[in-house]
Design an enzyme around this catalytic site. Structure first.
Site, PDB file in Angstrom:
ATOM      1  N   GLY A  19       3.069  -0.313  -1.128  1.00  0.00           N
ATOM      2  CA  GLY A  19       4.246  -0.239  -0.265  1.00  0.00           C
ATOM      3  C   GLY A  19       5.137  -1.455  -0.388  1.00  0.00           C
ATOM      4  O   GLY A  19       5.760  -1.876   0.589  1.00  0.00           O
ATOM      5  N   GLY A  21       8.004  -2.042  -1.753  1.00  0.00           N
ATOM      6  CA  GLY A  21       9.430  -1.917  -1.999  1.00  0.00           C
ATOM      7  C   GLY A  21      10.283  -1.747  -0.769  1.00  0.00           C
ATOM      8  O   GLY A  21      11.509  -1.640  -0.868  1.00  0.00           O
ATOM      9  N   ASP A  68       2.243   7.847  -4.930  1.00  0.00           N
ATOM     10  CA  ASP A  68       1.798   8.247  -3.597  1.00  0.00           C
ATOM     11  C   ASP A  68       0.352   7.776  -3.484  1.00  0.00           C
ATOM     12  O   ASP A  68      -0.519   8.241  -4.230  1.00  0.00           O
ATOM     13  CB  ASP A  68       1.899   9.771  -3.455  1.00  0.00           C
ATOM     14  CG  ASP A  68       1.467  10.280  -2.085  1.00  0.00           C
ATOM     15  OD1 ASP A  68       0.710   9.575  -1.384  1.00  0.00           O
ATOM     16  OD2 ASP A  68       1.878  11.392  -1.712  1.00  0.00           O
ATOM     17  N   TYR A 160      -4.014   6.682  13.663  1.00  0.00           N
ATOM     18  CA  TYR A 160      -3.530   5.405  13.142  1.00  0.00           C
ATOM     19  C   TYR A 160      -4.329   4.242  13.726  1.00  0.00           C
ATOM     20  O   TYR A 160      -4.800   3.369  12.993  1.00  0.00           O
ATOM     21  CB  TYR A 160      -2.041   5.257  13.452  1.00  0.00           C
ATOM     22  CG  TYR A 160      -1.436   3.940  13.038  1.00  0.00           C
ATOM     23  CD1 TYR A 160      -1.253   3.632  11.686  1.00  0.00           C
ATOM     24  CD2 TYR A 160      -1.025   3.011  13.982  1.00  0.00           C
ATOM     25  CE1 TYR A 160      -0.695   2.430  11.294  1.00  0.00           C
ATOM     26  CE2 TYR A 160      -0.449   1.804  13.601  1.00  0.00           C
ATOM     27  CZ  TYR A 160      -0.291   1.514  12.251  1.00  0.00           C
ATOM     28  OH  TYR A 160       0.265   0.316  11.879  1.00  0.00           O
TER      29      TYR A 160
END
Length: 256
Positions: A19, A21, A68, A160
């Site tokens: 992640g 970017g 992904d 989460y």
């Protein structure tokens, strides 16, 4: 970002960021490149424009590999490609996550599997992929991003928060298992960092005010606020620190 410290041993280090970017991850890529590290990062969306910006700023280009992270074979292939380009990965930053809001009674099996795949499974397999290279290199640092959300007992995204708690347990076990190889494994738990995604989707004036009331330090966290601690955990400056969870939240969760 404002540079506050130089970690000399990160110059030339092979760093892999998931992640990397956007959001916090983009600040991490920038921060490691500012130290002279060789950065490879993965992201689901096209980050070519961001890689262009980093090349213009630092004079070298980060290696962007579109991926992904729920596609484990692709994730492993990206780690291998990063190692081929930059040498064995000696710093892994498991940063990518998705805090999509959900209520317990709405969750079905497919959503459960997807949330676990993004927020926990990919972390494990990224660790698995880099460990042999770290062993061959004589050591390394793995930094698993968690969150203070599970410490606060927040409702509204139980898969989460469950994943965040699981990341802590996994971090401690990996630290124990691979400590003899001089591989350090730590967790980093940010507070509410106001990325563009947070501002667009969940940061209401009322919610921000209530959260600020709980913070000791009265400034909202920005992505750059997480960079220094990550560099510290990657560097030999923290060489005897492993199996720990470092909280960066402005003083919302105060323990002792």
């Amino acid at each position: 970002m404002k540079e506050t410290a130089t970690f000399h041993d990160l110059k030339g280090a092979s760093v892999f960021i998931t992640g990397g970017g956007s959001g916090i991850g983009a600040s991490l890529t920038d921060g490691f490149m500012d130290q002279g590290a060789k950065v490879a990062f993965v992201g689901r969306s096209d980050a070519t424009e961001f890689a262009d910006e980093m090349e213009a700023k630092h004079g070298v280009r980060p290696l962007f590999l579109q991926c992904d992270i729920t596609d484990i074979e692709r994730l492993k292939a990206c780690v291998a490609q990063a190692a081929e380009a930059h040498g064995p990965v000696t710093t892994l930053v498991n940063n990518a996550a998705n805090d999509k809001r959900h209520s317990t009674m709405e969750v079905d099996s497919d959503f459960w599997d997807w949330m676990i795949a993004v927020n926990f499974k990919a972390y494990f397999f990224a660790c698995q992929a880099v460990i042999p290279g770290m062993q061959a290199a004589g050591g390394g640092s793995i930094i698993n991003f968690s969150s203070i959300s599970y410490m606060m007992g927040n409702a509204g995204y139980p898969i989460y928060t469950g994943s965040n708690s699981g990341i802590n347990g996994m971090t401690r076990s990996l630290a124990r298992e691979f400590g003899p190889d001089r591989i350090r494994v730590n967790a980093l738990a940010p507070g509410w960092v106001l990325t563009q995604k947070q501002l667009d989707q969940w940061a209401t004036p009322e919610g921000l005010a209530a959260h600020m009331e709980r913070q000791c330090l009265k400034d909202h966290l920005e992505p750059d606020d997480i960079v220094g601690a990550t560099l510290f955990l990657a560097s030999g400056t923290s060489r005897m620190m492993t199996g720990q969870s470092l909280v960066i939240d402005g003083g919302v969760v105060v323990t002792g």
